[in-house]
Design an enzyme around this catalytic site. Structure first.
Site, PDB file in Angstrom:
ATOM      1  N   LYS A  74       0.943  -1.211   0.161  1.00 14.27           N
ATOM      2  CA  LYS A  74      -0.082  -0.123   0.164  1.00 14.27           C
ATOM      3  C   LYS A  74       0.927   1.477  -0.144  1.00 14.27           C
ATOM      4  CE  LYS A  74      -1.948   2.227   3.588  1.00 14.27           C
ATOM      5  NZ  LYS A  74      -1.856   3.715   3.146  1.00 14.27           N
ATOM      6  N   LEU A 123      -3.654   0.075   8.120  1.00 13.05           N
ATOM      7  CA  LEU A 123      -2.429   0.629   7.870  1.00 13.05           C
ATOM      8  C   LEU A 123      -2.770   2.120   7.515  1.00 13.05           C
ATOM      9  CD1 LEU A 123       0.607  -0.085   7.646  1.00 13.05           C
ATOM     10  CD2 LEU A 123       0.517  -0.394   5.446  1.00 13.05           C
ATOM     11  N   ASP A 124      -2.468   3.005   8.441  1.00 15.84           N
ATOM     12  CA  ASP A 124      -3.026   4.323   8.241  1.00 15.84           C
ATOM     13  C   ASP A 124      -2.479   5.071   6.747  1.00 15.84           C
ATOM     14  OD1 ASP A 124      -3.481   4.355  10.997  1.00 15.84           O
ATOM     15  OD2 ASP A 124      -1.636   4.987  11.662  1.00 15.84           O
ATOM     16  N   ILE A 125      -3.406   6.132   6.522  1.00 13.88           N
ATOM     17  CA  ILE A 125      -3.347   6.791   5.355  1.00 13.88           C
ATOM     18  C   ILE A 125      -1.804   7.228   4.944  1.00 13.88           C
ATOM     19  CG2 ILE A 125      -3.993   8.999   6.211  1.00 13.88           C
ATOM     20  CD1 ILE A 125      -5.662   9.330   3.501  1.00 13.88           C
ATOM     21  N   SER A 127       0.835   5.820   6.049  1.00 13.70           N
ATOM     22  CA  SER A 127       1.720   4.771   6.079  1.00 13.70           C
ATOM     23  C   SER A 127       1.912   3.793   4.996  1.00 13.70           C
ATOM     24  CB  SER A 127       1.257   4.029   7.471  1.00 13.70           C
ATOM     25  OG  SER A 127       1.605   4.684   8.594  1.00 13.70           O
TER      26      SER A 127
END
Length: 247
Positions: A74, A123-125, A127
């Site tokens: 990602k 999984l944070d924006i 990261s």
């Protein structure tokens, strides 16, 4: 005084044992694909003792075999869950043109694999790195269930000045939202990068841990979940979990 075991909903027992998710269990029960102590159960809400033997019919086992799990690298700027409105969901990257198939090995993309596909963990924006999306409730529970002990490994770039006992606290001793964190393994990778191994995944956990010891996270990349590593998977591309791979 001897304790008496209370009956529990069969779908809950199935989820606790990792047979499938509770939603999948209800679907299998409705279809008559579940046996409890050798007898077919087809009524939703049916309960059984925790010691009951639960097995799946061939149709359910076949349905599970057909479910896919996807490994995605990602990029920053995508959110894990589609429920985060107004942002691009990571699942939108799962397309034929972004599939990583060196040498064209393994199965080609099938749009049917998008149905019921959900991220197993956040999984944070801001990261990047390894994100697992799966149709298989067993894998989701293995990765993010309350009793999960799967390791998650991160490379974390930081700035600021670490407090005197900060590294020790990152390894064990911090709390978030009034709840103590599990012990972690944290060490310096180089002068501005930390290496984290966690066995839990609270919301923005690493960033908040670092803030508590005087550091600001300026870059975060997940590189491993259990035995699955990001490896050479290019940023923004994905692949299917291969036969024989296990978390």
């Amino acid at each position: 005084m001897r304790s008496i075991m209370e009956p529990v909903r069969i779908s809950k027992l199935m989820a606790q044992r990792g047979l499938c998710s509770r939603r999948e269990a209800d679907a299998y029960i409705e279809r008559g694909w579940v046996r409890v102590d050798g007898r077919i159960v087809s009524e939703l809400g049916t309960k059984a003792l925790p010691s009951a033997r639960i097995t799946l019919e061939r149709q359910a086992a076949r349905r599970q075999t057909d479910k896919v799990t996807i490994i995605l690298n990602k990029p920053v700027g995508y959110v894990s869950h589609q429920s985060d409105k107004g942002y691009r969901p990571a699942a939108s990257l799962i397309q034929a043109r972004t599939q990583y198939r060196p040498g064209h090995g393994g199965p080609a993309f099938d749009p049917a694999h998008l149905r019921g596909l959900a991220p197993a963990g956040r999984l944070d924006i801001d990261s990047q790195g390894l994100l697992v999306l799966t149709q298989d409730g067993r894998i989701a529970r293995q990765l993010i269930g309350d009793d999960s002990s799967i390791e998650k490994e991160y490379l974390v770039r930081v700035e600021g000045r670490l407090s005197a006992n900060g590294l020790a606290l990152l390894n064990h001793g911090l709390s978030l939202d009034g709840q103590a964190l599990r012990p972690a393994r944290v060490q310096w990778q180089n002068e501005d990068q930390l290496h984290f191994i966690l066995r839990e995944g609270r919301k923005r956990q690493i960033r908040r841990m670092c803030e508590l010891v005087g550091l600001k996270v300026v870059g975060l990349k997940r590189v491993r979940m259990g035995r699955i590593v990001l490896g050479d998977l290019p940023l923004g591309q994905w692949r299917y979990l291969r036969e024989g791979e296990r978390f």
